[in-house]
Motif scaffolding. Structure first.
Motif, PDB file in Angstrom:
ATOM      1  N   MET A  50     -20.008   1.632   6.603  1.00 18.28           N
ATOM      2  CA  MET A  50     -19.848   0.056   6.309  1.00 18.28           C
ATOM      3  C   MET A  50     -18.631  -0.031   5.619  1.00 18.28           C
ATOM      4  N   THR A  51     -18.370   0.812   4.658  1.00 17.60           N
ATOM      5  CA  THR A  51     -16.921   0.583   3.778  1.00 17.60           C
ATOM      6  C   THR A  51     -15.689   1.037   5.038  1.00 17.60           C
TER       7      THR A  51
ATOM      8  N   SER B  48     -11.158  -1.351   8.022  1.00 19.83           N
ATOM      9  CA  SER B  48     -10.520  -1.596   9.054  1.00 19.83           C
ATOM     10  C   SER B  48     -10.380  -2.941   9.388  1.00 19.83           C
ATOM     11  N   THR B  49     -11.409  -3.915   9.303  1.00 17.56           N
ATOM     12  CA  THR B  49     -11.618  -5.039   9.334  1.00 17.56           C
ATOM     13  C   THR B  49     -10.291  -5.864   8.515  1.00 17.56           C
ATOM     14  N   TRP B  50     -10.300  -5.336   7.196  1.00 20.65           N
ATOM     15  CA  TRP B  50      -9.227  -5.939   6.187  1.00 20.65           C
ATOM     16  C   TRP B  50      -7.859  -5.937   6.731  1.00 20.65           C
ATOM     17  N   LEU B  51      -7.624  -4.684   7.233  1.00 22.00           N
ATOM     18  CA  LEU B  51      -6.344  -4.187   7.697  1.00 22.00           C
ATOM     19  C   LEU B  51      -6.086  -4.841   9.161  1.00 22.00           C
TER      20      LEU B  51
ATOM     21  N   LEU C 293      -2.363  -4.973  10.462  1.00 22.05           N
ATOM     22  CA  LEU C 293      -1.720  -3.761  10.055  1.00 22.05           C
ATOM     23  C   LEU C 293      -2.480  -2.600  10.975  1.00 22.05           C
ATOM     24  N   ARG C 294      -1.704  -1.663  11.305  1.00 18.93           N
ATOM     25  CA  ARG C 294      -2.402  -0.353  11.981  1.00 18.93           C
ATOM     26  C   ARG C 294      -3.288   0.502  10.942  1.00 18.93           C
ATOM     27  N   PRO C 295      -4.213   0.763  11.286  1.00 20.95           N
ATOM     28  CA  PRO C 295      -4.958   1.556  10.319  1.00 20.95           C
ATOM     29  C   PRO C 295      -4.467   2.964  10.279  1.00 20.95           C
TER      30      PRO C 295
ATOM     31  N   ARG D 199      -4.074   6.654   8.390  1.00 21.95           N
ATOM     32  CA  ARG D 199      -4.980   7.579   7.331  1.00 21.95           C
ATOM     33  C   ARG D 199      -4.624   7.045   5.911  1.00 21.95           C
ATOM     34  N   GLN D 200      -3.175   6.801   5.834  1.00 17.54           N
ATOM     35  CA  GLN D 200      -2.923   6.555   4.249  1.00 17.54           C
ATOM     36  C   GLN D 200      -3.456   5.193   3.985  1.00 17.54           C
ATOM     37  N   ARG D 201      -3.253   4.165   5.064  1.00 13.06           N
ATOM     38  CA  ARG D 201      -3.551   2.889   4.660  1.00 13.06           C
ATOM     39  C   ARG D 201      -5.100   2.753   4.420  1.00 13.06           C
ATOM     40  N   LEU D 202      -5.869   3.518   5.175  1.00 12.79           N
ATOM     41  CA  LEU D 202      -7.432   3.288   5.094  1.00 12.79           C
ATOM     42  C   LEU D 202      -7.855   4.109   3.875  1.00 12.79           C
ATOM     43  N   ALA D 203      -7.225   5.046   3.444  1.00  7.47           N
ATOM     44  CA  ALA D 203      -7.628   5.609   2.128  1.00  7.47           C
ATOM     45  C   ALA D 203      -7.387   4.740   0.622  1.00  7.47           C
TER      46      ALA D 203
END
Length: 138
Positions: A4-5, A10-13, A18-20, A22-26
């Motif tokens: 869920m998170t 991913s939806t937020w980015l 914005l490309r998801p 690894r750093q952005r997702l973290a």
């Protein structure tokens, strides 16, 4: 990360184009993964990401926060002209700044009234109004 998170971040980015990475997702996971609004500094987010066991440099945290702001995902609030906080709540609202511990929190919007603003100088327009109410314990 739960499914869920991961979907929420991913939806937020993706919503901001914005490309998801690894750093952005973290970082997004720590910012919006639980669905709650928060105020962070680059340093506090860096500490959180280290505690989570992710490998992200402080420079990457700064650059990613700027990219999130530029994409309209975060709002930067500057206190004392040098300390920046990043707010996940994008609605117009005032803030309390707690001087003793350097903590920023939302203040109730319904209780704030701004009767008027000065005219912007020629060739400029008002982009936003940030209200920071400084508090100290009595």
């Amino acid at each position: 990360m739960t499914e869920m998170t991961t979907e929420r971040t991913s939806t937020w980015l993706a919503g901001a184009g914005l490309r998801p990475t690894r750093q952005r997702l973290a970082l997004a996971e720590l910012l919006v993964g639980d669905g709650k609004d928060r105020h962070v500094t680059a340093e506090s987010l860096f500490a959180d990401v280290e505690r989570a066991g992710e490998r992200v440099s402080l420079a990457t945290v700064y650059n990613t926060l700027k990219a999130f702001c530029d994409a309209g995902l975060l709002r930067e609030i500057t206190v004392d002209g040098s300390k920046s906080y990043f707010d996940t709540n994008m609605s117009d609202h005032p803030h309390f700044y707690w001087e003793e511990d350097g903590h920023l929190s939302d203040a109730p919007s319904a209780e704030l009234s701004i009767a008027s603003l000065p005219d912007a100088p020629e060739g400029a327009e008002i982009a936003s109004v940030d209200v920071v109410i400084r508090l100290r314990k009595s």
